[in-house]
Structures are given as structure tokens and as C-alpha cells.
Design an enzyme around this catalytic site. Sequence first.
Site: not given
Ligand code: NAD
Length: 469
Positions: A167, A243, A277, A373
Amino acid sequence: MAYIDGRWVDQARRFEVRDPFDGAVIASVTDSDDAMVDAAIDAAARAFPAWRSRPGPERGALLGQLAVRMLADEPRLAELCTRENGKPIAEAIAEVRYAATFLAWFAGESERIYGETIPSSHPGQRITVVREPVGPCALITPWNFPYAMLTRKLGAALAAGCTVVAKPAAQTPLGALAIAELCHEVGVPPGVVNLVPSADGARTGDRLIGSRQIRKVSFTGSTAVGQLILRSCADDIKRVSLELGGNAPFVVFGDADLDAALRGALVAKFRNSGQTCVAANRFILEAPIAETFTHRLVAAVAALKVGRGSDAGVNLGPVIDDAAVAKLQKLVGDAVQRGAKLLHGAPPDGRSRVVAPIVLAGVTRDMAIWREEIFGPVATLRTASDEADAIAQANDTDAGLVAYFYSRDGARQNRVAELLEAGMVGINEGLVSTAQAPFGGIKHSGQGREGSRHGLDDYTSLKYIAQRF
Ligand code: NAD
């Protein structure tokens, strides 16, 4: 369209994907409903027995073909990435190549899913340990690296013999759909890879996580959502790898090579407009070089060009959406109000998603911009009196993804690397991500590792077999 059981499936309800630069609608994508998500899960469960039984090298051969297809399609995929994510085209090309390395890496690893034999204390007994795939997996990915965050999971899952339902983030489903197309083209069997785009991550995420057929969830995204997912996975004792967000320190010691530190700072801070990230969130400058480094950083930042990612010479594209702009307005506004000094740039005015880089000095540890962050092109600076102070400041966070530091002193390099609380450390290195190394965090930055030979661990279980002969 959604990709389920080897077929493209559509339905009336759709959502729009917008170019982050100007908000123009660039695509309308199927909003997978619960029945479609269930169908994708069923398909992954049905495909699992045959896929896990295929010899590892055969699974690897398909992954290898997928990597080759991705690279052959580089111009189209990169352009698509710039359109839906906004990043400069050079960074989009780099992402396509980086994403393909995970497929190529795990193509190789699929031949090396070794077990072991252990001498038994009983005569006539043999202990064998084999590694088995955990089962159908849910892969939930963010928008900041639409290809790489998916292939880092997909490569490991398929190599291990798992099937998947992926997803992607609602902001960037097009890259994931392009990968599903390529899976279809190279002959990944129906049901092994399923993709369910959705406008509502929480609804689709809950549906996936709530399914008894899904045996593992691999999530990349924010810490807040990661915490929710970890709780939800408790009900079914599902395997989960996370992650999550970072709050990386970037320490420049008095003995550092400042040219190298500056080069590293620009990459670690401003790649993808600070929306990584592993972005350097907090610059910690040891007193003797603080002033010089600050001047040089401000001069280098002033030379960065912001604009539409597809335009030549642009270093920073737009941030992803209006919510990202609003967050930056709040963080920078709060810091300035509390006494931080703007050395370059200005708080975003909210009229554009193109945010010019900002450098803030005099940041204090009680400011939200230091604790949270940032996920945007804002460099925050503090000075440190000595090594111990620098380490204490670096570790003064709940996050623990990566920490960077610059020093020419070999003894200090070893000493400081051991004391930093992070899953990854960059010494005189501003870019640590690579398929060969275990990527992941500690503390609130997550659990599990992606990439490297360790990347398979999260998709396999150990089975111990006691055999009398
Ligand atoms: P997000 O947590 O808002 O969303 C990530 C994913 O989760 C999306 O596909 C979203 O639709 C889904 N999602 C949202 N709510 C959910 C729920 N309740 N249950 C299950 N899935 C849900 O994050 P974002 O804004 O898309 O990405 C940015 C974040 O990702 C930043 O905090 C960044 O640091 C982190 N990130 C971490 C890594 C790593 O490897 N550690 C890599 C890239 C990004």
C-alpha cells in the site's frame, strides 16, 4: 487501478494525485475499497505455497529481471517520480538507480538463505535449523522515496519466499503502480505481488493489519503511525518491522575537514528538500569552528536554486503538500518567536510549496524545531563546548536513526561512533544509505533492518528440526 492477483482492477471511487509544485492534478487513481484489499490478501495467501516452494535462485532470477527492467525504464520512472514527489530530476534518477540496487541485491541474497546444523548433546541426533518465509506480508510505504522504500521491502520479501500486498502513500501511488506493471511484465506469478492504492492510509492499513492471513507488516513512515501499527499487530502477534522518523545530529568537531563537512551537510540536509528520514536535523558545531562553518554553510545555502524539479539546475523542489508547508511555518515561527536567529531565508508564507532553504542559529533544546523531525529545508545550529557536550546534545532526542559527525582524529572517530545512540553512523560521510548495509534505527526510530544480508531476517523465521538417526 489496483493490481490484484495478476490483474488490474478498477472501481468508481478514485482519488487525485497532484503535482506538489503547482497542485495540478496529474492522475486519478483507484481508491481500493475493503473488498479489494481482502481480495489482494486472499490472492497473496493463495500464491504463497507455490512461491515459497520455488527454488531461491528462480525467485532471484525474477528479481534480477525486475532490476534490469527498472533501469531500462529509468527516464520514464524518474520523470514520474519528479511529477508526483516534486524532487529534482537528478535526484529522481538517483532514486530509480538506488531502488533497483535493492532488487539486484536481494536477487543475489535469494541464493544464500542459509540454515545451519548444530552438534547435539545426544548421540544419534542431529539439529538442523532452516529459515522459512514468514508468509504473506503487508508493505506500507511513505511518499518521500516512492520507489526505493517499496523495493527495499519488496526485494527482501520476494527473495525470502513471501508474497505481498503493498500500500503506497496517497500522495505518490504512481511509482508503486509502475513497479507493479514491471512485476507483471517480467512474469512475477499472479498473487505474489499485489498493490492496493488508497486515499485513506488508516482505513486500508487497518484492513491489512487486521487480517489473520497477513503474517507480517513492514512499515516505513512516521513514528506516530508506527506506534499505532505496533499496537495493532499485538492482537495477532504479527511480526512487524518499523522504519520510522529521525532527528539526526550532524556534529562538526574542531579538527574536521570543513570542506568535506560542508559537502556532507548539503547532502544530508537538503536532499529531497530535507524530506528524508536520515536528514540532518540538528547541526552541532564545536566552538572553535562554529563561526567559520556557519558562514560557509550560509554562503553555500544561498547558492541553492529552488523551483520545479524538472527545471534544469534546480537543487530543491517543492515540499510534498500544504500540510508540510504549514508544519514548517509553525516550527520556524515558534523558533524565531523564542529567540532563534534567522541567518538565511524566512518562514514560509504559505502561498507556495516551494520553500527556500532556511538557516536558524541560536536554537535551544526546548524548541520544537530541535525536538521534532523537521522534514523540510531548515538547518538548525547550536554550538558545543567540547566532545562530551557534543555527544550529549546529539543523543538528546527520542529518535535514533542516524548520526553524522566530522573529525580527522582516528581515536575520536571510534570513541564517538560507539557513544552515539543511533542505528547508523556516518563518519565524514553525509549519505549512508546503500543496499549492502543494514538500514534502520533504534529508540523511536524503529525496529528491524532493511538492506544487507540482515534485511532477510525480518521476512524469515527459524525452524529447528531435531532428527534421530
Ligand atoms: P506517514 O506515517 O504519514 O505515512 C506512511 C504510510 O502509512 C502511508 O502509506 C500512509 O498512507 C500510511 N498510514 C497512515 N496512517 C496509517 C495507519 N493508521 N495505519 C496504517 N498505515 C497508515 O508518513 P509519511 O508522511 O508518508 O512519511 C514521512 C515519514 O516517514 C517521516 O517521519 C520519515 O522520517 C519516515 N521515513 C522513515 C524512513 C526510514 O527508513 N526510517 C524512510 C522514509 C521515511
